[in-house]
Design a protein around this motif. Structure first.
Motif, PDB file in Angstrom:
ATOM      1  N   ALA A  21     -24.349  44.915  75.416  1.00 21.56           N
ATOM      2  CA  ALA A  21     -25.017  46.055  76.305  1.00 21.56           C
ATOM      3  C   ALA A  21     -25.597  45.439  77.265  1.00 21.56           C
ATOM      4  O   ALA A  21     -25.476  46.204  78.528  1.00 21.56           O
ATOM      5  N   PHE A  22     -26.212  44.464  77.495  1.00 23.86           N
ATOM      6  CA  PHE A  22     -26.847  43.407  78.876  1.00 23.86           C
ATOM      7  C   PHE A  22     -25.604  43.508  79.707  1.00 23.86           C
ATOM      8  O   PHE A  22     -25.667  43.792  80.843  1.00 23.86           O
ATOM      9  N   ALA A  23     -24.288  43.059  79.308  1.00 22.14           N
ATOM     10  CA  ALA A  23     -23.278  42.735  80.155  1.00 22.14           C
ATOM     11  C   ALA A  23     -22.772  44.012  80.646  1.00 22.14           C
ATOM     12  O   ALA A  23     -22.336  44.134  81.851  1.00 22.14           O
ATOM     13  N   VAL A  24     -22.441  44.997  79.856  1.00 27.74           N
ATOM     14  CA  VAL A  24     -22.108  46.238  80.380  1.00 27.74           C
ATOM     15  C   VAL A  24     -23.105  47.163  81.325  1.00 27.74           C
ATOM     16  O   VAL A  24     -22.623  47.526  82.502  1.00 27.74           O
ATOM     17  N   ARG A  25     -24.418  47.008  81.071  1.00 27.76           N
ATOM     18  CA  ARG A  25     -25.219  47.487  81.896  1.00 27.76           C
ATOM     19  C   ARG A  25     -25.191  46.890  83.420  1.00 27.76           C
ATOM     20  O   ARG A  25     -25.442  47.514  84.371  1.00 27.76           O
ATOM     21  N   ARG A  26     -25.319  45.446  83.235  1.00 31.46           N
ATOM     22  CA  ARG A  26     -25.087  44.814  84.570  1.00 31.46           C
ATOM     23  C   ARG A  26     -24.005  45.128  85.398  1.00 31.46           C
ATOM     24  O   ARG A  26     -23.863  45.399  86.649  1.00 31.46           O
ATOM     25  N   ARG A  27     -22.738  45.316  84.562  1.00 31.19           N
ATOM     26  CA  ARG A  27     -21.577  45.539  85.273  1.00 31.19           C
ATOM     27  C   ARG A  27     -21.379  47.115  86.038  1.00 31.19           C
ATOM     28  O   ARG A  27     -21.186  47.450  87.002  1.00 31.19           O
ATOM     29  N   LEU A  28     -22.468  48.046  85.112  1.00 31.87           N
ATOM     30  CA  LEU A  28     -22.320  49.202  85.760  1.00 31.87           C
ATOM     31  C   LEU A  28     -23.173  49.256  87.190  1.00 31.87           C
ATOM     32  O   LEU A  28     -22.982  50.135  87.928  1.00 31.87           O
ATOM     33  N   ILE A  29     -24.412  48.600  86.951  1.00 33.58           N
ATOM     34  CA  ILE A  29     -25.220  48.396  88.102  1.00 33.58           C
ATOM     35  C   ILE A  29     -24.587  47.735  89.467  1.00 33.58           C
ATOM     36  O   ILE A  29     -24.411  48.200  90.490  1.00 33.58           O
ATOM     37  N   GLN A  30     -23.735  46.904  89.031  1.00 32.17           N
ATOM     38  CA  GLN A  30     -22.727  46.197  90.237  1.00 32.17           C
ATOM     39  C   GLN A  30     -21.450  47.020  90.525  1.00 32.17           C
ATOM     40  O   GLN A  30     -21.073  46.698  91.775  1.00 32.17           O
TER      41      GLN A  30
END
Length: 174
Positions: A21-30
């Motif tokens: 979930a951290f990785a997906v969230r960071r990807r969505l932000i970027q």
């Protein structure tokens, strides 16, 4: 025995889902682009004052325009820093905490309300709390002190973004 194995597997799966979930969230932000690693200290600590001197200034009180917050003492210099991601969004920078599941930014810094006071290198315990080769930028945002720590490259981009304000916007870059 089988119950213990099931519990361990369930805990490991939950941990993997959390990290995912951290990785997906960071990807969505970027995904939108224009992001940079940026640690922030939204509450600047008050320096320790020896007995007999006047009491410290209230840290929640806004500073007068053009004044800088007092430098942090070595005792609390590394406290309060939070790893984050900055994202340019039109005329503001959105700052997201890295270790959070929140989809919204923790802080939004409007370009017209940012006043850069000065920059410095991390001192004392700050060197341990921040990414290597970070530069600390002390700013006022809407009269409230905020410190941002970012790489030299990100700092160059941030200052260029501030100076590239549309005509008529007040910009104060030190």
């Amino acid at each position: 025995m089988e119950l213990a194995v099931v519990i361990v597997v369930a805990v490991l799966l939950a941990a993997l889902c959390g990290l995912g979930a951290f990785a997906v969230r960071r990807r969505l932000i970027q995904r939108a682009g224009g992001t940079f690693d940026c640690s922030a200290r939204l509450r600047i600590p008050v320096p320790v004052v020896p007995v007999g001197d006047p009491p410290p200034v209230d840290p929640d009180a806004p500073l007068p325009s053009g004044s800088a917050p007092a430098p942090a003492s070595a005792d609390n210099g590394g406290q309060g820093w939070v790893f984050g991601i900055g994202r340019y969004n039109h005329d503001s920078v959105e700052w997201f905490r890295v270790f959070s599941y929140a989809p919204r930014p923790r802080k939004v810094l409007k370009r017209s309300r940012i006043e850069v006071l000065h920059r410095r290198t991390p001192q004392g315990q700050e060197e341990l709390a921040l990414l290597s080769n970070a530069v600390v930028l002390t700013c006022l945002h809407a009269g409230e002190p905020v410190e941002l720590a970012m790489s030299e490259d990100a700092l160059t981009g941030f200052l260029a973004w501030l100076e590239a304000a549309p005509p008529g916007q007040r910009v104060n870059v030190a």
